[in-house]
Design a protein around this motif. Structure first.
Motif, mmCIF file in Angstrom:
data_model
loop_
_atom_site.group_PDB
_atom_site.id
_atom_site.type_symbol
_atom_site.label_atom_id
_atom_site.label_comp_id
_atom_site.label_asym_id
_atom_site.label_seq_id
_atom_site.Cartn_x
_atom_site.Cartn_y
_atom_site.Cartn_z
ATOM 1 N N ALA A 92 0.871 -1.191 -0.125
ATOM 2 C CA ALA A 92 -0.124 -0.072 -0.168
ATOM 3 C C ALA A 92 0.898 1.289 0.176
ATOM 4 O O ALA A 92 0.316 2.036 -0.710
ATOM 5 N N ALA A 93 1.827 1.289 0.843
ATOM 6 C CA ALA A 93 3.054 2.519 0.853
ATOM 7 C C ALA A 93 3.476 2.743 -0.535
ATOM 8 O O ALA A 93 3.662 3.834 -0.943
ATOM 9 N N LEU A 94 3.909 1.480 -1.181
ATOM 10 C CA LEU A 94 4.637 1.677 -2.391
ATOM 11 C C LEU A 94 3.538 2.232 -3.608
ATOM 12 O O LEU A 94 3.760 3.128 -4.288
ATOM 13 N N GLU A 95 2.356 1.548 -3.681
ATOM 14 C CA GLU A 95 1.458 1.861 -4.582
ATOM 15 C C GLU A 95 0.841 3.499 -4.167
ATOM 16 O O GLU A 95 0.890 4.369 -5.164
ATOM 17 N N THR A 96 0.894 3.975 -3.302
ATOM 18 C CA THR A 96 0.736 5.250 -2.820
ATOM 19 C C THR A 96 1.632 6.288 -3.122
ATOM 20 O O THR A 96 1.364 7.143 -3.806
ATOM 21 N N GLY A 97 2.804 6.081 -2.796
ATOM 22 C CA GLY A 97 3.975 6.835 -3.398
ATOM 23 C C GLY A 97 4.081 6.847 -4.851
ATOM 24 O O GLY A 97 4.450 8.005 -5.378
ATOM 25 N N LEU A 98 3.984 5.822 -5.672
ATOM 26 C CA LEU A 98 3.994 5.745 -7.093
ATOM 27 C C LEU A 98 2.869 6.498 -7.691
ATOM 28 O O LEU A 98 3.045 7.680 -8.633
ATOM 29 N N SER A 99 1.681 6.579 -6.921
ATOM 30 C CA SER A 99 0.677 7.070 -7.485
ATOM 31 C C SER A 99 0.673 8.831 -7.445
ATOM 32 O O SER A 99 0.500 9.477 -8.103
ATOM 33 N N CYS A 100 1.440 9.261 -6.166
ATOM 34 C CA CYS A 100 1.749 10.535 -5.957
ATOM 35 C C CYS A 100 2.783 10.892 -6.857
ATOM 36 O O CYS A 100 2.762 12.055 -7.499
ATOM 37 N N GLY A 101 3.761 10.205 -7.246
ATOM 38 C CA GLY A 101 4.639 10.685 -8.176
ATOM 39 C C GLY A 101 3.867 10.724 -9.679
ATOM 40 O O GLY A 101 4.411 11.725 -10.350
ATOM 41 N N GLN A 111 7.845 15.256 -17.882
ATOM 42 C CA GLN A 111 7.793 14.151 -18.501
ATOM 43 C C GLN A 111 7.713 13.055 -17.494
ATOM 44 O O GLN A 111 8.431 13.118 -16.433
ATOM 45 N N TRP A 112 6.997 12.019 -17.730
ATOM 46 C CA TRP A 112 6.875 10.937 -16.614
ATOM 47 C C TRP A 112 6.821 9.521 -17.464
ATOM 48 O O TRP A 112 6.495 9.368 -18.680
ATOM 49 N N GLY A 113 6.938 8.378 -16.592
ATOM 50 C CA GLY A 113 6.787 7.249 -17.125
ATOM 51 C C GLY A 113 8.038 6.087 -16.636
ATOM 52 O O GLY A 113 9.045 6.507 -16.750
ATOM 53 N N VAL A 116 10.193 5.657 -19.612
ATOM 54 C CA VAL A 116 11.018 6.806 -19.884
ATOM 55 C C VAL A 116 12.470 6.733 -19.186
ATOM 56 O O VAL A 116 12.376 6.644 -18.130
ATOM 57 N N ARG A 117 13.561 7.095 -20.061
ATOM 58 C CA ARG A 117 14.517 6.984 -19.275
ATOM 59 C C ARG A 117 14.957 8.009 -18.318
ATOM 60 O O ARG A 117 14.275 8.993 -18.623
ATOM 61 N N PRO A 118 15.682 7.826 -17.014
ATOM 62 C CA PRO A 118 15.656 8.748 -16.241
ATOM 63 C C PRO A 118 16.071 10.288 -16.749
ATOM 64 O O PRO A 118 15.993 11.200 -16.200
ATOM 65 N N ALA A 119 17.241 10.118 -17.668
ATOM 66 C CA ALA A 119 17.623 11.305 -18.168
ATOM 67 C C ALA A 119 16.688 12.223 -18.949
ATOM 68 O O ALA A 119 16.599 13.637 -18.855
ATOM 69 N N GLU A 120 15.586 11.628 -19.438
ATOM 70 C CA GLU A 120 14.436 12.363 -20.128
ATOM 71 C C GLU A 120 13.359 12.784 -19.125
ATOM 72 O O GLU A 120 12.562 13.533 -19.495
ATOM 73 N N ALA A 121 13.310 12.033 -17.898
ATOM 74 C CA ALA A 121 12.407 12.364 -16.911
ATOM 75 C C ALA A 121 12.974 12.557 -15.692
ATOM 76 O O ALA A 121 12.635 11.826 -14.703
ATOM 77 N N PRO A 122 13.938 13.410 -15.586
ATOM 78 C CA PRO A 122 14.469 13.432 -14.190
ATOM 79 C C PRO A 122 13.756 13.747 -12.878
ATOM 80 O O PRO A 122 13.824 13.255 -11.838
ATOM 81 N N ARG A 123 12.820 14.538 -13.109
ATOM 82 C CA ARG A 123 11.817 14.829 -11.965
ATOM 83 C C ARG A 123 10.964 13.768 -11.640
ATOM 84 O O ARG A 123 10.663 13.371 -10.295
ATOM 85 N N PHE A 124 10.422 12.770 -12.732
ATOM 86 C CA PHE A 124 9.709 11.793 -12.080
ATOM 87 C C PHE A 124 10.617 10.570 -11.722
ATOM 88 O O PHE A 124 10.136 10.098 -10.501
ATOM 89 N N HIS A 125 11.821 10.586 -12.149
ATOM 90 C CA HIS A 125 12.725 9.404 -11.359
ATOM 91 C C HIS A 125 13.498 10.036 -10.349
ATOM 92 O O HIS A 125 14.154 9.363 -9.652
ATOM 93 N N LEU A 126 13.486 11.383 -9.825
ATOM 94 C CA LEU A 126 14.173 11.960 -8.973
ATOM 95 C C LEU A 126 15.531 11.931 -8.995
ATOM 96 O O LEU A 126 16.549 11.766 -8.056
ATOM 97 N N ASP A 127 16.103 12.343 -10.364
ATOM 98 C CA ASP A 127 17.406 12.350 -10.784
ATOM 99 C C ASP A 127 17.847 13.760 -10.799
ATOM 100 O O ASP A 127 16.977 14.767 -10.941
ATOM 101 N N ASP A 128 19.003 13.917 -10.799
ATOM 102 C CA ASP A 128 19.575 15.374 -10.734
ATOM 103 C C ASP A 128 19.672 15.893 -12.237
ATOM 104 O O ASP A 128 19.686 15.233 -13.135
#
Length: 128
Positions: A92-101, A111-113, A116-128
């Protein structure tokens, strides 16, 4: 269904490109899976009430909910119960966190998904 489940599953449907054929599986999940899960939850609550109420036990902690199972099944029951508690709360915690993302990325137009490579969607994947 709770709102986070709608966000999570609808995002998955868009991302995985669901078609009309996928609707059959999802309708079965909604019309059979959800009511069955609810019925099983009610049965567990009724059983716990029949066991705990006569003893004056008012469960306020997760450990108290485990009492009937441990008394009947012993240490093996406790082990199975602990795995179940962990799986349910972690899932439930995992699903809730992913849903928030998904929700935050979609709301702000990021960009999300997961495909989608982390370099193309850094905010979604929490990359720098």
């Amino acid at each position: 269904m709770t709102p986070y489940e709608v966000f999570f599953f609808s995002s998955g449907a868009v991302e995985e490109g669901w078609s009309r054929a996928d609707l059959i599986t999802n309708r079965l999940n909604v019309y059979i899976g959800f009511p069955l899960g609810g019925l099983l939850s009610l049965a567990l609550m009724a059983g716990a009430t029949l066991f705990l109420e006569p003893r004056g036990i008012q469960p306020g902690h997760l450990s108290q909910v485990a009492l009937p199972t441990v008394l009947v099944l012993g240490k093996l029951g406790l082990a199975v119960l602990l795995v179940g508690f962990f799986a349910a709360t972690f899932g439930a915690a995992l699903e809730t966190g992913l849903s928030c993302g998904y929700s935050i990325a979609q709301y702000f137009g990021f960009q999300w998904g997961k495909f989608v490579r982390p370099a193309e969607a850094p905010r979604f994947h929490l990359d720098d």
